[in-house]
Scaffold this motif. Structure first.
Motif, PDB file in Angstrom:
ATOM      1  N   ILE A   1       0.945  -1.066   0.005  1.00 46.17           N
ATOM      2  CA  ILE A   1       0.060  -0.124  -0.066  1.00 46.17           C
ATOM      3  C   ILE A   1       1.017   1.261  -0.096  1.00 46.17           C
ATOM      4  O   ILE A   1       1.692   1.357   0.939  1.00 46.17           O
ATOM      5  N   THR A   2       0.710   2.099  -0.941  1.00 40.07           N
ATOM      6  CA  THR A   2       1.396   3.213  -1.001  1.00 40.07           C
ATOM      7  C   THR A   2       0.744   4.656  -0.732  1.00 40.07           C
ATOM      8  O   THR A   2      -0.394   4.603  -0.721  1.00 40.07           O
ATOM      9  N   ASN A   3       1.585   5.610  -0.680  1.00 42.36           N
ATOM     10  CA  ASN A   3       1.326   6.947  -0.034  1.00 42.36           C
ATOM     11  C   ASN A   3       2.082   7.831  -0.802  1.00 42.36           C
ATOM     12  O   ASN A   3       3.298   7.610  -0.742  1.00 42.36           O
ATOM     13  N   TYR A   4       1.737   9.151  -1.349  1.00 41.54           N
ATOM     14  CA  TYR A   4       2.361  10.142  -2.079  1.00 41.54           C
ATOM     15  C   TYR A   4       2.347  11.392  -1.746  1.00 41.54           C
ATOM     16  O   TYR A   4       0.943  11.831  -1.556  1.00 41.54           O
ATOM     17  N   ALA A   5       3.257  12.056  -1.593  1.00 37.09           N
ATOM     18  CA  ALA A   5       2.922  13.582  -1.384  1.00 37.09           C
ATOM     19  C   ALA A   5       2.256  13.984  -2.896  1.00 37.09           C
ATOM     20  O   ALA A   5       2.595  13.534  -3.834  1.00 37.09           O
ATOM     21  N   ASP A   6       1.254  15.135  -2.750  1.00 34.03           N
ATOM     22  CA  ASP A   6       0.616  15.804  -3.832  1.00 34.03           C
ATOM     23  C   ASP A   6       1.729  16.140  -4.956  1.00 34.03           C
ATOM     24  O   ASP A   6       1.367  16.170  -6.193  1.00 34.03           O
ATOM     25  N   SER A   7       2.885  16.805  -4.512  1.00 28.17           N
ATOM     26  CA  SER A   7       3.693  17.266  -5.628  1.00 28.17           C
ATOM     27  C   SER A   7       4.459  16.072  -6.260  1.00 28.17           C
ATOM     28  O   SER A   7       5.060  16.412  -7.506  1.00 28.17           O
ATOM     29  N   VAL A   8       4.289  15.017  -6.011  1.00 27.95           N
ATOM     30  CA  VAL A   8       4.769  13.845  -6.882  1.00 27.95           C
ATOM     31  C   VAL A   8       4.051  12.622  -7.227  1.00 27.95           C
ATOM     32  O   VAL A   8       4.388  12.045  -8.182  1.00 27.95           O
ATOM     33  N   ARG A   9       2.786  12.956  -6.896  1.00 34.37           N
ATOM     34  CA  ARG A   9       1.858  11.981  -7.325  1.00 34.37           C
ATOM     35  C   ARG A   9       1.877  12.003  -8.871  1.00 34.37           C
ATOM     36  O   ARG A   9       1.607  12.937  -9.654  1.00 34.37           O
ATOM     37  N   GLY A  10       1.774  10.729  -9.535  1.00 30.96           N
ATOM     38  CA  GLY A  10       1.759  10.604 -10.913  1.00 30.96           C
ATOM     39  C   GLY A  10       3.044  10.983 -11.571  1.00 30.96           C
ATOM     40  O   GLY A  10       3.078  10.255 -12.867  1.00 30.96           O
ATOM     41  N   ARG A  11       3.971  11.378 -11.051  1.00 32.83           N
ATOM     42  CA  ARG A  11       5.308  11.280 -11.582  1.00 32.83           C
ATOM     43  C   ARG A  11       6.306  10.387 -10.803  1.00 32.83           C
ATOM     44  O   ARG A  11       7.339   9.622 -11.409  1.00 32.83           O
ATOM     45  N   PHE A  12       6.340  10.056  -9.630  1.00 31.58           N
ATOM     46  CA  PHE A  12       6.820   9.046  -8.741  1.00 31.58           C
ATOM     47  C   PHE A  12       6.263   7.888  -8.533  1.00 31.58           C
ATOM     48  O   PHE A  12       4.958   7.698  -8.213  1.00 31.58           O
ATOM     49  N   THR A  13       7.152   6.786  -8.508  1.00 33.83           N
ATOM     50  CA  THR A  13       6.632   5.473  -8.145  1.00 33.83           C
ATOM     51  C   THR A  13       7.422   4.709  -7.186  1.00 33.83           C
ATOM     52  O   THR A  13       8.682   4.582  -7.470  1.00 33.83           O
ATOM     53  N   ILE A  14       6.900   4.409  -6.042  1.00 36.55           N
ATOM     54  CA  ILE A  14       7.740   3.453  -4.916  1.00 36.55           C
ATOM     55  C   ILE A  14       7.485   2.158  -5.223  1.00 36.55           C
ATOM     56  O   ILE A  14       6.235   1.733  -5.672  1.00 36.55           O
ATOM     57  N   SER A  15       8.402   1.352  -4.626  1.00 37.21           N
ATOM     58  CA  SER A  15       8.220  -0.166  -5.059  1.00 37.21           C
ATOM     59  C   SER A  15       9.276  -0.876  -3.938  1.00 37.21           C
ATOM     60  O   SER A  15      10.102  -0.182  -3.596  1.00 37.21           O
ATOM     61  N   ARG A  16       8.945  -1.963  -3.777  1.00 33.07           N
ATOM     62  CA  ARG A  16       9.756  -2.667  -2.853  1.00 33.07           C
ATOM     63  C   ARG A  16       9.976  -4.128  -3.072  1.00 33.07           C
ATOM     64  O   ARG A  16       9.070  -4.877  -3.733  1.00 33.07           O
ATOM     65  N   ASN A  17      11.240  -4.811  -2.738  1.00 35.57           N
ATOM     66  CA  ASN A  17      11.210  -6.022  -3.053  1.00 35.57           C
ATOM     67  C   ASN A  17      11.608  -6.732  -1.539  1.00 35.57           C
ATOM     68  O   ASN A  17      12.589  -6.491  -1.128  1.00 35.57           O
ATOM     69  N   ASN A  18      10.769  -7.379  -1.142  1.00 35.94           N
ATOM     70  CA  ASN A  18      10.842  -7.887   0.382  1.00 35.94           C
ATOM     71  C   ASN A  18      11.713  -8.910   0.470  1.00 35.94           C
ATOM     72  O   ASN A  18      12.501  -8.847   1.587  1.00 35.94           O
ATOM     73  N   ALA A  19      11.958  -9.717  -0.359  1.00 37.49           N
ATOM     74  CA  ALA A  19      12.963 -10.677  -0.370  1.00 37.49           C
ATOM     75  C   ALA A  19      14.477 -10.063  -0.502  1.00 37.49           C
ATOM     76  O   ALA A  19      15.304 -10.778   0.193  1.00 37.49           O
ATOM     77  N   LYS A  20      14.831  -9.019  -1.007  1.00 40.33           N
ATOM     78  CA  LYS A  20      15.913  -8.391  -0.993  1.00 40.33           C
ATOM     79  C   LYS A  20      15.900  -7.035  -0.173  1.00 40.33           C
ATOM     80  O   LYS A  20      16.941  -6.750  -0.328  1.00 40.33           O
TER      81      LYS A  20
END
Length: 122
Positions: free
Chosen positions: A56-75
């Motif tokens: 589940i992600t959360n973005y600041a308004d200033s970056v929403r639509g331009r930035f994407t967060i992701s994670r690799n839990n195994a790494k």
């Protein structure tokens, strides 16, 4: 000893892209929320985006639509894909993670990376 090591910062022209990575190393039990913050010169550190273990992600308004967060839990790694960069995105970007290091007493603490500079030229 827990360490968060960021990489991927640099200089890019406006409209360009960068991808940041943050890898957690050391003796850990569990990682909960992970996120990216930034601090521009003369300003307070601010939340850019964060992500739960379940994605589940959360973005600041200033970056929403331009930035994407992701994670690799195994790494034990979190990423920040930044597109359509603007000069106002220029800042030191910090990774933060809530980490529990002891399975016998699960208590999450905030750990920070050392920061990586992102500079966007106009």
């Amino acid at each position: 000893q827990v360490q968060l090591v960021e990489s991927g910062g640099g200089l890019v022209q406006a409209g360009g892209s960068l991808r940041l990575s943050c890898a957690v190393s050391g003796s850990i039990f569990s990682i909960a929320r992970m996120g990216w913050y930034r601090q521009a010169a003369g300003k307070q550190r601010e939340l850019v985006t964060d992500i739960t273990t379940g994605g589940i992600t959360n973005y600041a308004d200033s970056v929403r639509g331009r930035f994407t967060i992701s994670r690799n839990n195994a790494k034990n790694t979190v990423y920040l894909q930044m597109k359509s960069l603007k000069p106002e995105d220029t800042a030191v970007y910090y990774c933060k993670a809530k980490i529990a290091i002891d399975s016998r007493r699960v208590y999450y603490m905030d750990y920070w990376g050392q920061g990586t500079q992102v500079t966007v030229s106009s």
